[in-house]
Design an enzyme around this catalytic site. Sequence first.
Site, short mmCIF file in Angstrom:
data_model
loop_
_atom_site.label_atom_id
_atom_site.label_comp_id
_atom_site.label_asym_id
_atom_site.label_seq_id
_atom_site.Cartn_x
_atom_site.Cartn_y
_atom_site.Cartn_z
N GLY A 298 -7.11 10.70 9.02
CA GLY A 298 -6.82 11.17 7.67
C GLY A 298 -7.21 10.14 6.63
O GLY A 298 -7.91 10.44 5.66
N TRP A 299 -6.75 8.88 6.84
CA TRP A 299 -7.11 7.82 5.89
C TRP A 299 -8.62 7.74 5.74
O TRP A 299 -9.15 7.58 4.63
CB TRP A 299 -6.60 6.46 6.35
CG TRP A 299 -5.12 6.17 6.34
CD1 TRP A 299 -4.42 5.54 7.33
CD2 TRP A 299 -4.16 6.42 5.30
NE1 TRP A 299 -3.09 5.41 6.97
CE2 TRP A 299 -2.91 5.93 5.73
CE3 TRP A 299 -4.25 7.03 4.03
CZ2 TRP A 299 -1.75 6.03 4.96
CZ3 TRP A 299 -3.10 7.13 3.27
CH2 TRP A 299 -1.87 6.64 3.73
N TYR B 73 -5.83 -10.21 11.80
CA TYR B 73 -6.51 -9.35 12.78
C TYR B 73 -8.02 -9.63 12.73
O TYR B 73 -8.80 -8.81 12.28
CB TYR B 73 -6.24 -7.87 12.50
CG TYR B 73 -4.78 -7.46 12.63
CD1 TYR B 73 -4.00 -7.95 13.67
CD2 TYR B 73 -4.20 -6.58 11.73
CE1 TYR B 73 -2.66 -7.59 13.79
CE2 TYR B 73 -2.87 -6.19 11.84
CZ TYR B 73 -2.11 -6.70 12.88
OH TYR B 73 -0.78 -6.34 13.00
N ASP C 158 -4.85 -3.95 3.24
CA ASP C 158 -3.85 -2.96 2.78
C ASP C 158 -3.46 -3.21 1.33
O ASP C 158 -3.16 -2.27 0.58
CB ASP C 158 -2.59 -3.02 3.64
CG ASP C 158 -2.76 -2.37 5.01
OD1 ASP C 158 -3.73 -1.61 5.19
OD2 ASP C 158 -1.93 -2.63 5.90
N TYR D 285 0.81 -1.22 0.00
CA TYR D 285 0.00 0.00 0.00
C TYR D 285 0.84 1.26 0.00
O TYR D 285 0.40 2.32 -0.48
CB TYR D 285 -0.97 0.00 1.20
CG TYR D 285 -0.40 0.46 2.51
CD1 TYR D 285 -0.46 1.80 2.91
CD2 TYR D 285 0.20 -0.45 3.40
CE1 TYR D 285 0.05 2.22 4.12
CE2 TYR D 285 0.70 -0.03 4.61
CZ TYR D 285 0.64 1.30 4.97
OH TYR D 285 1.15 1.72 6.17
N ARG E 180 -3.30 10.03 11.58
CA ARG E 180 -3.26 9.48 10.22
C ARG E 180 -4.46 8.57 9.96
O ARG E 180 -4.98 8.53 8.84
CB ARG E 180 -1.95 8.75 9.93
CG ARG E 180 -1.86 8.35 8.46
CD ARG E 180 -0.43 8.16 7.96
NE ARG E 180 0.17 6.94 8.41
CZ ARG E 180 1.40 6.85 8.92
NH1 ARG E 180 2.14 7.94 9.07
NH2 ARG E 180 1.89 5.69 9.29
N HIS F 230 -9.72 -6.18 8.98
CA HIS F 230 -8.58 -5.41 8.48
C HIS F 230 -7.59 -6.34 7.78
O HIS F 230 -7.09 -6.03 6.69
CB HIS F 230 -7.90 -4.66 9.63
CG HIS F 230 -6.87 -3.69 9.16
ND1 HIS F 230 -7.17 -2.61 8.36
CD2 HIS F 230 -5.52 -3.65 9.34
CE1 HIS F 230 -6.06 -1.95 8.07
NE2 HIS F 230 -5.05 -2.56 8.65
N LYS F 231 -7.31 -7.46 8.41
CA LYS F 231 -6.45 -8.49 7.81
C LYS F 231 -6.89 -9.83 8.40
O LYS F 231 -7.46 -9.87 9.49
CB LYS F 231 -4.96 -8.27 8.18
CG LYS F 231 -4.36 -6.97 7.72
CD LYS F 231 -2.89 -6.86 8.13
CE LYS F 231 -2.34 -5.49 7.74
NZ LYS F 231 -0.92 -5.34 8.12
N ASP G 217 -7.92 2.88 8.82
CA ASP G 217 -7.00 2.82 7.68
C ASP G 217 -7.58 1.95 6.56
O ASP G 217 -7.43 2.25 5.37
CB ASP G 217 -5.64 2.20 8.07
CG ASP G 217 -5.15 2.52 9.46
OD1 ASP G 217 -5.99 2.82 10.34
OD2 ASP G 217 -3.94 2.45 9.70
#
Length: 378
Positions: A215-216, A135, A87, A37, A212, A131-132, A142
Site C-alpha cells: 500500500g505504501w 538498517y 520515516d 511519520y 501495508r 531505510h534508516k 515503506d
Amino acid sequence: MDKIETYIDELLEKSTPDRPIWNIEKILQGLKSTWNYIDGCMIKAILEMYAITKDEKYFRFADNFIDCKVREDGSIEGYSVEELNIDNVNAGKTLFELYDLTGKEKYRKAIDLVYSQIEQMPRTAEGNFWHKNIYPNQVWLDGLYMCQPFYMEYETRFHEKKNYDDIFRQFFNVVEHMRDPKTGLYYHAYDSSREMFWCDKVTGLSQNFWLRALGWYSMALLDTLDKADASVGEPYERLKGVFVDLMDAMLKYQDASGMWYQVVNFGGMEKNYLETSGSSIMAYALLKGVRLGFLPENYQTYGAKAFHGICEKYLSEDADGSLHLDGICLVAGLGGKQMRSGTYDYYMSEPVVKDDAKGVGPFLLAYTEMRRAGLIEA
C-alpha cells in the site's frame, strides 16, 4: 454530517499535539508525541479533509498541530537530521501545504531542514536511500512513500527538477530488484548487501508480500507522480506504467469483501486476516488513480468496494455511541532489536489495534477520494 465525519471529529476532540489519540505506539510507550511519520499521515489526511470540505476546523487543527512542533528558526521538536531515518521525512509533506495556506516563513525553513536529510542519506550500491541509518543497505517499500513524494515536490517547486533522475531511478531499482515477476507483487524489503538474517542470500529479498508495504508503495508511486512535472516525458510515463501494473496485480487478490489480506497472496490461510490500513490505502490508490486519469474509469468500482468493505467490517459503534476503526496492524518490519524474521507467522504475530493513524489516515484519504468522485454525498 455523516458517520465518518463524526468519527474524525471525535478523534480530533480527544487529541492534542503532545498526545494524539491516534498514535497508539507513543501511547503504549507512555511517550510524548514529537516529529514522526504516524502523525504526518494523519495531519496529511486532515488537510485533505480541509481541501474537500473547506471546514476551517480541519485547517486550524492541522496548523496548530504542526505549528507546535516547528520553531521560529525552522528547527523541529524531536527531529534530528543526523538520525538519517527515512520515516521522519514523511511529516514534512504537510509543511508544503501549510506554508501555502499560512505563509509562515518557519514552515519554509523547516522544509529546507527536512530536505537537508535527503541530501545526506546513505545509499545502497544501486543508489537507493537506506531505510534508516540503523538498517544499512536496506530498502523497504515503506520508505519510498515516506520520502519520495516529499523529494519530488521539493525538486518541482524549489530546485528546478535537478534531481528528477535520481527519484525515478530509485523507483526503477525497486522494480528491478523487489518485484516478483510471477505475481506482479513486491517483497517488503531488500538487503543490497545480502547480509541480514531475514533475506534470501541469492536475491537479498525478504520472504513475503505484506499488504501495508504494498500500500505504501502504491501511494509512493501515485503521490510522486502527482507532484512531478509530466512534461519530462519517458520516465514519467514509465513510472505511471509501474503504478498501473501494480494496481492490476493487486486486484487479483482483492477479497469478495472488497478488502485485502495482511499477507496478500495467502487469503484464507489460518490466522491471516483482512487488514484495514493496507485496504484503505488500496481504496485511495484506485480512486485517486482514476481521478488523475492513470486508471480506467471502471477501476473506481474496485476502490469504492474496498472502502465500503472496510466500513462494513471494521467501522463500529461502542455502547456509548463512540465510533472506532478496527483491524489495523500496529506495526511490522524486519530485523531490529526484536529480530523480526519476515515469516508468515511473524506478520500474524504483530498486534491488531483500533484507531491507529496508520489505518485512520489512509481511511480518511480514501474517504476524501470517495467525496471527490461523488460516491458519498457531502
